[in-house]
Design a protein around this motif. Structure first.
Motif, PDB file in Angstrom:
ATOM      1  N   LEU A  47       0.798  -1.227   0.000  1.00  0.00           N
ATOM      2  CA  LEU A  47       0.000   0.000   0.000  1.00  0.00           C
ATOM      3  C   LEU A  47       0.831   1.278   0.000  1.00  0.00           C
ATOM      4  CD1 LEU A  47      -2.709  -1.202   2.524  1.00  0.00           C
ATOM      5  CD2 LEU A  47      -3.047  -0.771   0.081  1.00  0.00           C
ATOM      6  N   ILE A  50       1.770   2.343  -3.502  1.00  0.00           N
ATOM      7  CA  ILE A  50       0.585   2.801  -4.230  1.00  0.00           C
ATOM      8  C   ILE A  50       0.203   4.213  -3.795  1.00  0.00           C
ATOM      9  CG2 ILE A  50      -1.891   2.413  -4.551  1.00  0.00           C
ATOM     10  CD1 ILE A  50      -1.326  -0.578  -4.424  1.00  0.00           C
ATOM     11  N   GLN A  54       0.314   7.780  -5.982  1.00  0.00           N
ATOM     12  CA  GLN A  54      -0.836   8.683  -6.075  1.00  0.00           C
ATOM     13  C   GLN A  54      -0.527  10.069  -5.517  1.00  0.00           C
ATOM     14  OE1 GLN A  54      -3.994   6.619  -4.029  1.00  0.00           O
ATOM     15  NE2 GLN A  54      -4.433   5.273  -5.766  1.00  0.00           N
ATOM     16  N   THR A 175      -6.228   5.687   0.660  1.00  0.00           N
ATOM     17  CA  THR A 175      -5.038   4.853   0.480  1.00  0.00           C
ATOM     18  C   THR A 175      -3.899   5.325   1.377  1.00  0.00           C
ATOM     19  OG1 THR A 175      -4.496   6.221  -1.447  1.00  0.00           O
ATOM     20  CG2 THR A 175      -5.559   4.084  -1.855  1.00  0.00           C
ATOM     21  N   ALA A 219      -4.498  -5.740   1.513  1.00  0.00           N
ATOM     22  CA  ALA A 219      -4.119  -4.778   0.483  1.00  0.00           C
ATOM     23  C   ALA A 219      -5.083  -4.781  -0.709  1.00  0.00           C
ATOM     24  CB  ALA A 219      -2.693  -5.063   0.017  1.00  0.00           C
ATOM     25  N   VAL A 220      -5.274  -5.935  -1.334  1.00  0.00           N
ATOM     26  CA  VAL A 220      -6.142  -6.004  -2.506  1.00  0.00           C
ATOM     27  C   VAL A 220      -7.595  -5.698  -2.138  1.00  0.00           C
ATOM     28  CG1 VAL A 220      -7.057  -7.525  -4.297  1.00  0.00           C
ATOM     29  CG2 VAL A 220      -4.626  -7.618  -3.716  1.00  0.00           C
ATOM     30  N   LEU A 222      -8.681  -3.747   0.181  1.00  0.00           N
ATOM     31  CA  LEU A 222      -8.818  -2.295   0.353  1.00  0.00           C
ATOM     32  C   LEU A 222      -9.027  -1.603  -0.980  1.00  0.00           C
ATOM     33  CD1 LEU A 222      -6.174  -1.176   2.983  1.00  0.00           C
ATOM     34  CD2 LEU A 222      -8.617  -0.711   3.004  1.00  0.00           C
ATOM     35  N   LEU A 223      -8.184  -1.923  -1.923  1.00  0.00           N
ATOM     36  CA  LEU A 223      -8.269  -1.276  -3.227  1.00  0.00           C
ATOM     37  C   LEU A 223      -9.612  -1.580  -3.895  1.00  0.00           C
ATOM     38  CD1 LEU A 223      -4.641  -1.997  -4.484  1.00  0.00           C
ATOM     39  CD2 LEU A 223      -5.530   0.091  -3.412  1.00  0.00           C
ATOM     40  N   TYR A 226     -12.505   0.457  -2.165  1.00  0.00           N
ATOM     41  CA  TYR A 226     -12.609   1.865  -2.542  1.00  0.00           C
ATOM     42  C   TYR A 226     -13.121   2.029  -3.970  1.00  0.00           C
ATOM     43  CZ  TYR A 226     -10.277   2.784   1.817  1.00  0.00           C
ATOM     44  OH  TYR A 226      -9.976   2.844   3.146  1.00  0.00           O
ATOM     45  N   ARG A 227     -12.782   1.089  -4.832  1.00  0.00           N
ATOM     46  CA  ARG A 227     -13.373   1.098  -6.175  1.00  0.00           C
ATOM     47  C   ARG A 227     -14.878   0.861  -6.088  1.00  0.00           C
ATOM     48  NH1 ARG A 227     -10.111  -0.043 -10.597  1.00  0.00           N
ATOM     49  NH2 ARG A 227     -12.073   0.162 -11.772  1.00  0.00           N
TER      50      ARG A 227
END
Length: 304
Positions: A47, A50, A54, A175, A219-220, A222-223, A226-227
């Motif tokens: 994270l 990433i 950003q 993030t 990790a995955v 979380l992403l 949020y999507r």
């Protein structure tokens, strides 16, 4: 919701439903402390880059106090309590007990949200559901009661941290927030983990479970979450809380041969009904904007 939102919803539901199974597998050869440390360290390694890409990490400088508090209360405390708790209770019961979180959030927000009859009934139903699960599934088992108590305390910490995020860290990019809290947690746990390294051979299954916990379930997930918020909005995304325990129970029964009692189904049904009633928006003659309603979709929920 559109097709992409449904795919994201299903993905998050599975990724947040399998941690309890993976924890059960990992602690066969690894101490709970090492499991927690490994999980947050792996998540931070994914994270932080990433968030850096950003350009959001700079926002953490103004929020070092809240980030540190959340690292302790939303990750270190609950992760340790849940992992140690699963030493004494099943993975499916763990997932069901954590489903009470929306009710606990509603209790913590009583000053901000009026207690109507419907909300009061929801809070009561949810708590009765917990009593049914604990009273019938681990009745007479002192270690089982200890494990259930640890998981419920972890759930309370999740609820406290969620409300805290709303009030103190709502302006931090998601993030960056999770990258910061997982990093703080890793640094806090590292000295303790150094003195609890495995002294006996560890199976490939335990290492694989630990890797999946950090990479996929934290990790995955979380992403993807949020999507999902972007695709379906926070309200609909929050409904994934009701799907996670179903996944946890199915996996526990199918893979670990954990028992499925009538009390388990009844307790879960009461908890879901209680969560739905206690989190229903209250009607007001002159509605006003509120920041309280947006965040119970837990910023750190993927730490499950």
């Amino acid at each position: 919701m559109n097709r992409r939102a449904w795919i994201l919803f299903a993905t998050v539901a599975v990724l947040w439903g399998i941690p309890y199974l993976l924890i059960k597998i990992a602690i066969e050869d690894l101490s709970p402390l090492i499991v927690v440390f490994g999980r947050v360290a792996i998540a931070a390694l994914v994270l932080v880059p990433i968030a850096a890409a950003q350009g959001t990490l700079s926002s953490l400088r103004r929020h070092l106090g809240p980030i540190t508090f959340l690292g302790l209360v939303h990750i270190v405390g609950p992760f340790l309590l849940i992992t140690y708790g699963e030493v004494h209770i099943s993975s499916s019961l763990t997932g069901l007990l954590i489903a009470i979180e929306p009710v606990l959030i509603a209790l913590l927000m009583l000053r901000a949200e009026p207690l109507t009859r419907v909300r009061g009934a929801g809070l009561t139903l949810g708590l009765v559901g917990v009593a049914v699960l604990v009273g019938l599934d681990v009745s007479g088992d002192r270690l089982g009661l200890l494990g259930a108590g640890m998981v419920l305390l972890a759930t309370l910490l999740y609820a406290v941290a969620t409300v805290y995020v709303q009030r103190k860290a709502s302006d931090v990019p998601p993030t960056a927030l999770v990258a910061g809290t997982t990093t703080v947690s890793t640094l806090v746990l590292a000295p303790f983990a150094a003195f609890n390294l495995p002294t006996t051979p560890v199976s490939g299954g335990s290492w694989a479970a630990l890797l999946a916990l950090g990479l996929l379930c934290t990790a995955v997930a979380l992403l993807a979450f949020y999507r999902l918020i972007g695709e379906a909005g926070p309200g609909r995304a929050g409904l994934v809380t009701y799907a996670n325990p179903v996944v946890a129970v199915l996996l526990g029964v199918a893979i670990l041969n954990e028992p499925l009692h009538t009390s388990t189904i009844l307790g879960f049904a009461l908890i879901v009904a209680g969560c739905w009633l206690s989190t229903r928006p209250t009607r007001s003659a002159s509605p006003r904007p509120s920041t309280e309603s947006a965040a119970p979709v837990e910023v750190g929920a993927a730490s499950r």
